[in-house]
Design a protein around this motif. Structure first.
Motif, PDB file in Angstrom:
ATOM      1  N   ALA A  40     -38.154-145.217 -28.056  1.00 18.98           N
ATOM      2  CA  ALA A  40     -37.332-146.068 -28.930  1.00 18.98           C
ATOM      3  C   ALA A  40     -36.755-147.231 -28.135  1.00 18.98           C
ATOM      4  CB  ALA A  40     -36.208-145.252 -29.567  1.00 18.98           C
ATOM      5  N   SER A  41     -36.425-146.985 -26.876  1.00 18.72           N
ATOM      6  CA  SER A  41     -35.868-148.039 -26.030  1.00 18.72           C
ATOM      7  C   SER A  41     -36.891-149.140 -25.755  1.00 18.72           C
ATOM      8  CB  SER A  41     -35.390-147.446 -24.701  1.00 18.72           C
ATOM      9  OG  SER A  41     -34.420-146.462 -24.949  1.00 18.72           O
ATOM     10  N   TYR A  42     -38.148-148.751 -25.639  1.00 23.78           N
ATOM     11  CA  TYR A  42     -39.220-149.730 -25.408  1.00 23.78           C
ATOM     12  C   TYR A  42     -39.600-150.467 -26.690  1.00 23.78           C
ATOM     13  CZ  TYR A  42     -40.480-147.805 -20.813  1.00 23.78           C
ATOM     14  OH  TYR A  42     -40.473-147.408 -19.519  1.00 23.78           O
ATOM     15  N   ILE A  43     -39.772-149.685 -27.753  1.00 22.68           N
ATOM     16  CA  ILE A  43     -40.363-150.216 -28.986  1.00 22.68           C
ATOM     17  C   ILE A  43     -39.406-151.084 -29.792  1.00 22.68           C
ATOM     18  CG2 ILE A  43     -41.322-149.536 -31.217  1.00 22.68           C
ATOM     19  CD1 ILE A  43     -42.486-147.068 -29.745  1.00 22.68           C
ATOM     20  N   ILE A  44     -38.154-150.699 -29.861  1.00 25.33           N
ATOM     21  CA  ILE A  44     -37.191-151.418 -30.705  1.00 25.33           C
ATOM     22  C   ILE A  44     -36.707-152.656 -29.960  1.00 25.33           C
ATOM     23  CG2 ILE A  44     -34.994-151.295 -31.934  1.00 25.33           C
ATOM     24  CD1 ILE A  44     -35.526-148.266 -32.251  1.00 25.33           C
ATOM     25  N   PRO A  45     -37.108-153.834 -30.421  1.00 17.12           N
ATOM     26  CA  PRO A  45     -36.782-155.055 -29.682  1.00 17.12           C
ATOM     27  C   PRO A  45     -35.353-155.558 -29.892  1.00 17.12           C
ATOM     28  CG  PRO A  45     -38.048-155.596 -31.628  1.00 17.12           C
ATOM     29  CD  PRO A  45     -37.952-154.092 -31.577  1.00 17.12           C
ATOM     30  N   LEU A  46     -34.691-155.075 -30.909  1.00 11.60           N
ATOM     31  CA  LEU A  46     -33.351-155.573 -31.216  1.00 11.60           C
ATOM     32  C   LEU A  46     -32.298-154.910 -30.332  1.00 11.60           C
ATOM     33  CD1 LEU A  46     -33.567-155.491 -35.101  1.00 11.60           C
ATOM     34  CD2 LEU A  46     -33.803-157.484 -33.601  1.00 11.60           C
ATOM     35  N   PRO A  47     -31.478-155.714 -29.682  1.00  9.86           N
ATOM     36  CA  PRO A  47     -30.399-155.150 -28.862  1.00  9.86           C
ATOM     37  C   PRO A  47     -29.492-154.254 -29.704  1.00  9.86           C
ATOM     38  CG  PRO A  47     -30.589-157.502 -28.504  1.00  9.86           C
ATOM     39  CD  PRO A  47     -31.477-157.170 -29.672  1.00  9.86           C
ATOM     40  N   ILE A  48     -29.057-153.196 -29.134  1.00 14.69           N
ATOM     41  CA  ILE A  48     -28.139-152.215 -29.705  1.00 14.69           C
ATOM     42  C   ILE A  48     -28.806-151.337 -30.779  1.00 14.69           C
ATOM     43  CG2 ILE A  48     -25.831-151.830 -30.708  1.00 14.69           C
ATOM     44  CD1 ILE A  48     -25.791-153.172 -27.937  1.00 14.69           C
ATOM     45  N   ALA A  49     -29.806-151.835 -31.482  1.00 12.04           N
ATOM     46  CA  ALA A  49     -30.482-151.021 -32.499  1.00 12.04           C
ATOM     47  C   ALA A  49     -31.115-149.789 -31.858  1.00 12.04           C
ATOM     48  CB  ALA A  49     -31.532-151.840 -33.236  1.00 12.04           C
ATOM     49  N   ASP A  50     -31.612-149.947 -30.626  1.00 12.65           N
ATOM     50  CA  ASP A  50     -32.210-148.805 -29.936  1.00 12.65           C
ATOM     51  C   ASP A  50     -31.164-147.729 -29.633  1.00 12.65           C
ATOM     52  OD1 ASP A  50     -30.974-150.459 -28.091  1.00 12.65           O
ATOM     53  OD2 ASP A  50     -32.456-150.145 -26.526  1.00 12.65           O
ATOM     54  N   VAL A  51     -29.942-148.129 -29.359  1.00 10.56           N
ATOM     55  CA  VAL A  51     -28.875-147.168 -29.075  1.00 10.56           C
ATOM     56  C   VAL A  51     -28.587-146.328 -30.321  1.00 10.56           C
ATOM     57  CG1 VAL A  51     -26.446-146.902 -28.398  1.00 10.56           C
ATOM     58  CG2 VAL A  51     -27.887-148.615 -27.274  1.00 10.56           C
ATOM     59  N   GLY A  94     -26.027-149.659 -24.133  1.00  9.31           N
ATOM     60  CA  GLY A  94     -25.849-150.801 -25.042  1.00  9.31           C
ATOM     61  C   GLY A  94     -25.753-152.113 -24.292  1.00  9.31           C
ATOM     62  N   ALA A  95     -25.035-152.096 -23.171  1.00  8.98           N
ATOM     63  CA  ALA A  95     -24.910-153.316 -22.357  1.00  8.98           C
ATOM     64  C   ALA A  95     -26.267-153.737 -21.807  1.00  8.98           C
ATOM     65  CB  ALA A  95     -23.923-153.076 -21.219  1.00  8.98           C
ATOM     66  N   ARG A  96     -27.043-152.777 -21.338  1.00  7.91           N
ATOM     67  CA  ARG A  96     -28.378-153.098 -20.815  1.00  7.91           C
ATOM     68  C   ARG A  96     -29.323-153.522 -21.934  1.00  7.91           C
ATOM     69  NH1 ARG A  96     -27.207-149.041 -16.648  1.00  7.91           N
ATOM     70  NH2 ARG A  96     -27.115-150.204 -14.704  1.00  7.91           N
ATOM     71  N   SER A  97     -29.086-152.975 -23.104  1.00 13.52           N
ATOM     72  CA  SER A  97     -29.907-153.331 -24.257  1.00 13.52           C
ATOM     73  C   SER A  97     -29.742-154.809 -24.612  1.00 13.52           C
ATOM     74  CB  SER A  97     -29.532-152.457 -25.458  1.00 13.52           C
ATOM     75  OG  SER A  97     -30.286-152.791 -26.577  1.00 13.52           O
ATOM     76  N   LEU A  98     -28.570-155.353 -24.304  1.00 17.74           N
ATOM     77  CA  LEU A  98     -28.323-156.772 -24.593  1.00 17.74           C
ATOM     78  C   LEU A  98     -29.254-157.691 -23.798  1.00 17.74           C
ATOM     79  CD1 LEU A  98     -24.435-156.842 -24.878  1.00 17.74           C
ATOM     80  CD2 LEU A  98     -26.106-157.124 -26.716  1.00 17.74           C
ATOM     81  N   LEU A  99     -29.815-157.170 -22.707  1.00 13.99           N
ATOM     82  CA  LEU A  99     -30.792-157.966 -21.948  1.00 13.99           C
ATOM     83  C   LEU A  99     -31.990-158.357 -22.809  1.00 13.99           C
ATOM     84  CD1 LEU A  99     -30.889-156.021 -18.559  1.00 13.99           C
ATOM     85  CD2 LEU A  99     -29.985-158.319 -18.932  1.00 13.99           C
TER      86      LEU A  99
END
Length: 174
Positions: A40-51, A94-99
């Motif tokens: 999910a972390s790889y596939i979901i391109p939207l920040p925070i949505a993966d979290v 979540g913070a890393r997802s913002l990248l």
């Protein structure tokens, strides 16, 4: 007679042989959810949505672990426990997802770093619930303060496990 038969049947399921089967089943549930969380972390391109997706996967993992250990699942309590144990971890994820906001490079780096954190968090959470349920615990006697230390220990181990499983999803746990 019915009570005696019920006790004998329960004892046969709770024998060491039954516990070994439960433990193996629980390990499979945890492994599958760790892999899905990393995916999910790889596939979901939207920040925070993966979290949010990982949180849903973690709750599903707990639901499945409840089935393995024949424990009534309580969604509200499950969410509260997950939140209490994983809040700081998921904030980092979540913070890393913002990248992922940064085109191309950010998406790749954000996906990779978030995948390991989310995988480790899912692994740690699964291990905490597995141990608690295997020892006869339920949602009613789940002591989050006591189990936070175990979660942190399993999270550190989970980072290594997640990296290994990312490379080879069929590899045994170390």
């Amino acid at each position: 007679i019915q009570d005696l038969a019920t006790k004998k049947l329960k004892d046969s399921f709770m024998s060491p042989k039954g516990n070994k089967h439960q433990s193996k089943h629980a390990e499979t549930v945890i492994r599958n959810h760790v892999i899905w969380s990393m995916g999910a972390s790889y596939i979901i391109p939207l920040p925070i949505a993966d979290v949010f997706a990982v949180s849903a996967l973690q709750l599903d993992m707990i639901r499945q672990l409840c089935r393995v250990y024949d424990i009534d699942f309580a969604e509200t309590q499950g969410k509260a426990i997950v939140s209490a144990l994983t809040t700081s971890t998921m904030a980092r994820a979540g913070a890393r997802s913002l990248l992922k906001i940064i085109p191309v490079v950010g998406t790749v780096i954000g996906g990779i770093t978030t995948a390991v954190i989310n995988g480790a968090s899912t692994y740690a959470l699964g291990e905490v619930f597995k141990k608690h349920f295997a020892n006869g615990g339920t949602f009613l006697d789940f002591d989050t303060d006591r189990l936070k230390k175990l979660y942190r220990e399993k999270f550190e181990k989970g980072k290594k496990v997640a990296k290994e499983w990312k490379e080879d999803p069929g590899a045994p746990e170390t």
